[in-house]
Scaffold this active site. Sequence first.
Site, PDB file in Angstrom:
ATOM      1  N   GLU A 149       0.817  -1.217   0.000  1.00  0.00           N
ATOM      2  CA  GLU A 149       0.000   0.000   0.000  1.00  0.00           C
ATOM      3  C   GLU A 149       0.847   1.261   0.000  1.00  0.00           C
ATOM      4  O   GLU A 149       0.840   2.058   0.956  1.00  0.00           O
ATOM      5  CB  GLU A 149      -0.967  -0.014   1.184  1.00  0.00           C
ATOM      6  CG  GLU A 149      -1.974  -1.136   1.059  1.00  0.00           C
ATOM      7  CD  GLU A 149      -3.144  -1.055   2.024  1.00  0.00           C
ATOM      8  OE1 GLU A 149      -2.993  -0.432   3.078  1.00  0.00           O
ATOM      9  OE2 GLU A 149      -4.196  -1.617   1.708  1.00  0.00           O
ATOM     10  N   CYS A 161      11.345  16.024   3.126  1.00  0.00           N
ATOM     11  CA  CYS A 161      12.746  16.203   3.519  1.00  0.00           C
ATOM     12  C   CYS A 161      13.498  17.046   2.478  1.00  0.00           C
ATOM     13  O   CYS A 161      12.985  17.301   1.386  1.00  0.00           O
ATOM     14  CB  CYS A 161      13.425  14.849   3.704  1.00  0.00           C
ATOM     15  SG  CYS A 161      13.846  14.028   2.163  1.00  0.00           S
ATOM     16  N   GLU A 309      -6.384  -8.076  -1.095  1.00  0.00           N
ATOM     17  CA  GLU A 309      -6.739  -8.208   0.322  1.00  0.00           C
ATOM     18  C   GLU A 309      -8.218  -7.899   0.498  1.00  0.00           C
ATOM     19  O   GLU A 309      -8.758  -7.016  -0.163  1.00  0.00           O
ATOM     20  CB  GLU A 309      -5.985  -7.184   1.187  1.00  0.00           C
ATOM     21  CG  GLU A 309      -4.522  -7.416   1.368  1.00  0.00           C
ATOM     22  CD  GLU A 309      -3.896  -6.336   2.266  1.00  0.00           C
ATOM     23  OE1 GLU A 309      -4.615  -5.713   3.067  1.00  0.00           O
ATOM     24  OE2 GLU A 309      -2.684  -6.121   2.137  1.00  0.00           O
ATOM     25  N   TRP A 317     -10.125  -1.343  12.528  1.00  0.00           N
ATOM     26  CA  TRP A 317      -9.685   0.056  12.564  1.00  0.00           C
ATOM     27  C   TRP A 317     -10.811   1.063  12.353  1.00  0.00           C
ATOM     28  O   TRP A 317     -10.559   2.237  12.151  1.00  0.00           O
ATOM     29  CB  TRP A 317      -8.542   0.291  11.579  1.00  0.00           C
ATOM     30  CG  TRP A 317      -8.657  -0.411  10.248  1.00  0.00           C
ATOM     31  CD1 TRP A 317      -8.109  -1.620   9.922  1.00  0.00           C
ATOM     32  CD2 TRP A 317      -9.370   0.027   9.080  1.00  0.00           C
ATOM     33  NE1 TRP A 317      -8.431  -1.963   8.625  1.00  0.00           N
ATOM     34  CE2 TRP A 317      -9.192  -0.970   8.077  1.00  0.00           C
ATOM     35  CE3 TRP A 317     -10.128   1.151   8.771  1.00  0.00           C
ATOM     36  CZ2 TRP A 317      -9.756  -0.872   6.804  1.00  0.00           C
ATOM     37  CZ3 TRP A 317     -10.685   1.258   7.491  1.00  0.00           C
ATOM     38  CH2 TRP A 317     -10.480   0.257   6.537  1.00  0.00           C
TER      39      TRP A 317
HETATM   40  C1  GAL Z   1      -4.321  -3.100   4.618  1.00  0.00           C
HETATM   41  C2  GAL Z   1      -2.861  -3.498   4.746  1.00  0.00           C
HETATM   42  C3  GAL Z   1      -2.715  -4.790   5.526  1.00  0.00           C
HETATM   43  C4  GAL Z   1      -3.550  -4.756   6.759  1.00  0.00           C
HETATM   44  C5  GAL Z   1      -4.987  -4.456   6.405  1.00  0.00           C
HETATM   45  C6  GAL Z   1      -5.914  -4.413   7.588  1.00  0.00           C
HETATM   46  O1  GAL Z   1      -4.485  -1.747   4.348  1.00  0.00           O
HETATM   47  O2  GAL Z   1      -2.276  -3.664   3.490  1.00  0.00           O
HETATM   48  O3  GAL Z   1      -1.361  -4.971   5.835  1.00  0.00           O
HETATM   49  O4  GAL Z   1      -3.058  -3.801   7.624  1.00  0.00           O
HETATM   50  O5  GAL Z   1      -5.049  -3.214   5.782  1.00  0.00           O
HETATM   51  O6  GAL Z   1      -7.214  -4.051   7.215  1.00  0.00           O
END
Ligand code: GAL
Length: 669
Positions: A149, A161, A309, A317
């Site tokens: 990402e 920087c 993913e 989160w």
């Molecule tokens: C993505 C990331 C993963 C993991 C996932 C959790 O954004 O690539 O490593 O953190 O979120 O939702």
Amino acid sequence: MEFGRMLHGGDYNPEQWLDRPDILDEDIRLMKEAHINCVTLGVFSWSVLEQSEGAFCFEWLEEMIDRLYREGIFTILATPTGGMPHWLTEKYPEVRQVQADGRRKLPGKRHNFCYTSPKMREMSGKIDRKLAQMSLRHEGIIMWHISNEMGGNFSDGACHCEQCQEAFREWLKKKYKTLEALNRAWWTVFWSHVYTDWTQIHSPVPHGENLLHGLNLDWRRFVTCQMTEFLKWEIASLREYSSLPVTTNFMYFFKNLDYYKMQKELDVVSWDSYPFWHKEKDETSMAVKAAACHTMMRSMKKEPFMLMESTPSVINWRINNPVKRPGMHMLSSMQAVAHGSDTVQYFQWRKGRGSFEKFHGAVLDHKNGGSTRTFRDVAGVGERLAKTEGLILKSCNKPEIAMIFDWENWWAVEDATGPRLDMDYKKTFLQHYRAFWEAGLDVDIVSMDYELTGYRIVAAPLNYLYRKGYAEKIEKYVREGGTYITTYWSGIVDENDLCFTGEHPLEKVLGICQEEIDAPGEEFGNSITFHGKVYQTGNLCEVIHSKGAQTISAYLEDFYAGAPAVTENCYGGGKAYYLAAEFEQGFLNDFYRGRALEAGIENPLRTHLPYGVTTALRKGEKDLIFLQNFNDSRVLVETPGRYEEADSKMIMSGEIWLNPFECKILTEV
Ligand code: GAL
């Protein structure tokens, strides 16, 4: 890109469990049970792969790749640059980003390296080359996954920087050649900010210059360019030894990086999808957003993409993280496939015991092994993909409608002060996209740079910025028979964010001229009638005049009552429509449905779909219709056709019942 299989798998971090051989054994056993045929190894593994500078330790990785391969599981191998080891950040502090406020980030977290730093390139190049050399010994590896990402999800994605400032100035020198040209392009006479030396130029920051739109726009372009250079550097390092295909995992509509530009370096586009399912009872707006992202990823190369993913259950989160309701895991996975994904992959295979993601969903929880609803849901997806891959592979969506979504336009329209301060390009775009989604019509989502010949309809909502050549391209497109639809606040500025003077660049094609744009307060709402129905306007109403276009709808209220709100102009062999105001969703649905019918485009079931239901069509030897129900209730779809269901081989005609959150794959018979 074709691997001969629909890939089903995800991020796997066995390095977190090297002291637990029993866990590693269980992983392999359960992967097979869940029909996993591919894992992604090595994301964030740098500190385990290189324990101090030059001390490489790949044995565990090589063993794992071979072991998985013996069990029929491929490896996508990641370069580990998403997270930096402490020995690296300690020894070479310059690899750490400097924030907009001028402070260098402290070590830790991820996605925070300086993409300009020669040291970072040297160090990542070294480990990437080592991995590439190693890959030659292992048949199980099928592709490269660069970093993770890029641009990060916890920062503004940019490094400020001194090395980046210097690189920015060099980039500007190359682009403008002279300071005079830059000053003209940025309109720096305003507020007396004419640059007299290149060293006076600094990245836009909150405590410094950030109101010079030309500077802001070029800085964003530079950030994409610099990140792409880093991506190219990693790819080139791998290419010294390996010719395997490469990807990097993109994120949703990620404003900081122009993905249309970056994707050019990749062999296949992949992305990470985390929709907020069950945020509301009505899942439609989330389904629309996810569909648009999938669609954009496919449209980039007009080829199948990879869902790299997704979560098998919850994420960790958001303020609240609902578990996927029964049916949603299958539906959301098939939604990606419906829009062109040839993979369903997860973050993550197994939950770690500690740190930030210990409660993020995974195929395997801390407890209960394969005896969970999540595991069964995942196995169900794997089984279905295996069963239908013969039909799905070699097919892809080939829509006749294109929508323009453009990063530079996004940056510019939201950076400008006026006509509202809360201009929201993505939201506006999604409202227009939703009209097609609700009608069950596939579209391509492309930037202003793409070729448009061949599309019957092109829709470009809120297309504020026109790059050089865009107006000419649209003129030709319409003259040759295309239907072009655009809206208020389009064609306002050029690629430097300088306002066009004289007339709208497409005045002749659209047959209108813009005069004023009203951003009325709530008590000043306006409305129109369209096909006998009254629709409300939204936050922006442009006052335009016809210069040959026919008025289809006029405003009903205020001093501009009677002025055109929707126009149609015949130009050459085609037509151009102008929607002068923001409108409620119902209008957009009716309007676009009408244009599609006019252009002879129907959804693949040739029917009016119930609310929350859509179709997507993958064309191939046999065309596959993905009929998706995002309602948590049974719905009936009536259609004149006869269909075979790909999984059950059942024949259906007339009436198709869909269960809550069901996706059926149908072929017409
Ligand atoms: C993505 C990331 C993963 C993991 C996932 C959790 O954004 O690539 O490593 O953190 O979120 O939702």
